[in-house]
Scaffold this motif. Structure first.
Motif, PDB file in Angstrom:
ATOM      1  N   ALA A   1      41.766  32.482  40.191  1.00  8.73           N
ATOM      2  CA  ALA A   1      40.802  31.583  39.564  1.00  8.73           C
ATOM      3  C   ALA A   1      39.410  32.188  39.701  1.00  8.73           C
ATOM      4  CB  ALA A   1      40.856  30.211  40.242  1.00  8.73           C
ATOM      5  N   PHE A   2      38.466  31.561  39.064  1.00  3.26           N
ATOM      6  CA  PHE A   2      37.071  31.978  39.170  1.00  3.26           C
ATOM      7  C   PHE A   2      36.699  32.024  40.646  1.00  3.26           C
ATOM      8  CE2 PHE A   2      32.512  31.565  39.113  1.00  3.26           C
ATOM      9  CZ  PHE A   2      32.135  32.297  38.014  1.00  3.26           C
ATOM     10  N   GLY A   3      36.122  33.135  41.098  1.00  2.00           N
ATOM     11  CA  GLY A   3      35.732  33.297  42.489  1.00  2.00           C
ATOM     12  C   GLY A   3      36.791  33.952  43.353  1.00  2.00           C
ATOM     13  N   SER A   4      38.014  34.098  42.844  1.00  2.00           N
ATOM     14  CA  SER A   4      39.080  34.728  43.624  1.00  2.00           C
ATOM     15  C   SER A   4      38.805  36.210  43.819  1.00  2.00           C
ATOM     16  CB  SER A   4      40.425  34.621  42.899  1.00  2.00           C
ATOM     17  OG  SER A   4      40.857  33.311  42.764  1.00  2.00           O
ATOM     18  N   GLN A   5      39.237  36.707  44.961  1.00  2.00           N
ATOM     19  CA  GLN A   5      39.298  38.149  45.156  1.00  2.00           C
ATOM     20  C   GLN A   5      40.757  38.518  44.991  1.00  2.00           C
ATOM     21  OE1 GLN A   5      36.777  40.115  47.909  1.00  2.00           O
ATOM     22  NE2 GLN A   5      38.483  41.270  48.744  1.00  2.00           N
ATOM     23  N   VAL A   6      41.038  39.443  44.090  1.00  2.00           N
ATOM     24  CA  VAL A   6      42.404  39.769  43.715  1.00  2.00           C
ATOM     25  C   VAL A   6      42.685  41.241  43.992  1.00  2.00           C
ATOM     26  CG1 VAL A   6      44.078  39.746  41.840  1.00  2.00           C
ATOM     27  CG2 VAL A   6      42.228  38.080  41.849  1.00  2.00           C
TER      28      VAL A   6
END
Length: 153
Positions: free
Chosen positions: A83-88
């Motif tokens: 989601a928005f803001g996730s670090q992937v």
């Protein structure tokens, strides 16, 4: 025009930048006052430079204030979904090279620092994904395949 999206951290960085510029504006005003005491306004370079610097600071302050007033602060949402803001952490297939990105708004995106816009081709392709999912991304450079390895907050 769509409203700019920011993470809480992005908003905090812009707020700190605004505070710094506000301080600089005060110093610039003092330089103008000092230059006025000793100059012929038509010919004094020091005065003209002080006014130009003040004007540049004012433009930056106005832009930041407008951005902060219009920005939507996006919550990071669920922990198990990109989601928005996730670090992937993703692994490019088939070569297995891992890359880590944080999905942010366009104003915060900085590839050199590991942040990408959630509205970029890669960001859009990753949004809503889960760990273990394979995603195919159409980019200007061609089609790329990735596996979502880890999602962090």
């Amino acid at each position: 025009m769509p409203k700019p999206q920011l993470t809480k951290e992005g908003r905090d960085r812009l707020t700190a930048q605004l505070a710094s510029l506000t301080h600089e504006r005060t110093e610039a005003r003092e330089r103008i006052k000092t230059a006025r005491k000793f100059c012929d306004f038509r010919e004094d370079v020091t005065y003209a430079e002080a006014v130009d610097a003040y004007d540049r600071i004012e433009v930056k302050i106005a832009d930041l204030e407008r951005t902060l007033a219009e920005a939507v602060i996006v919550d990071r949402g669920r922990l198990d979904v990109v989601a928005f803001g996730s670090q992937v952490v993703i692994r490019e297939t088939p070569d297995g090279e891992e890359e880590t990105y944080r999905l942010v708004g366009e104003l915060e995106a900085d590839l050199a620092n590991g942040t990408i816009s959630a509205s970029s081709p890669l960001g859009t392709g990753l949004m809503g994904g889960v760990v273990g999912q394979n995603v195919t991304i159409d980019t200007p450079g061609g089609t790329l395949d990735f596996e979502i390895v880890r999602i962090e907050r």
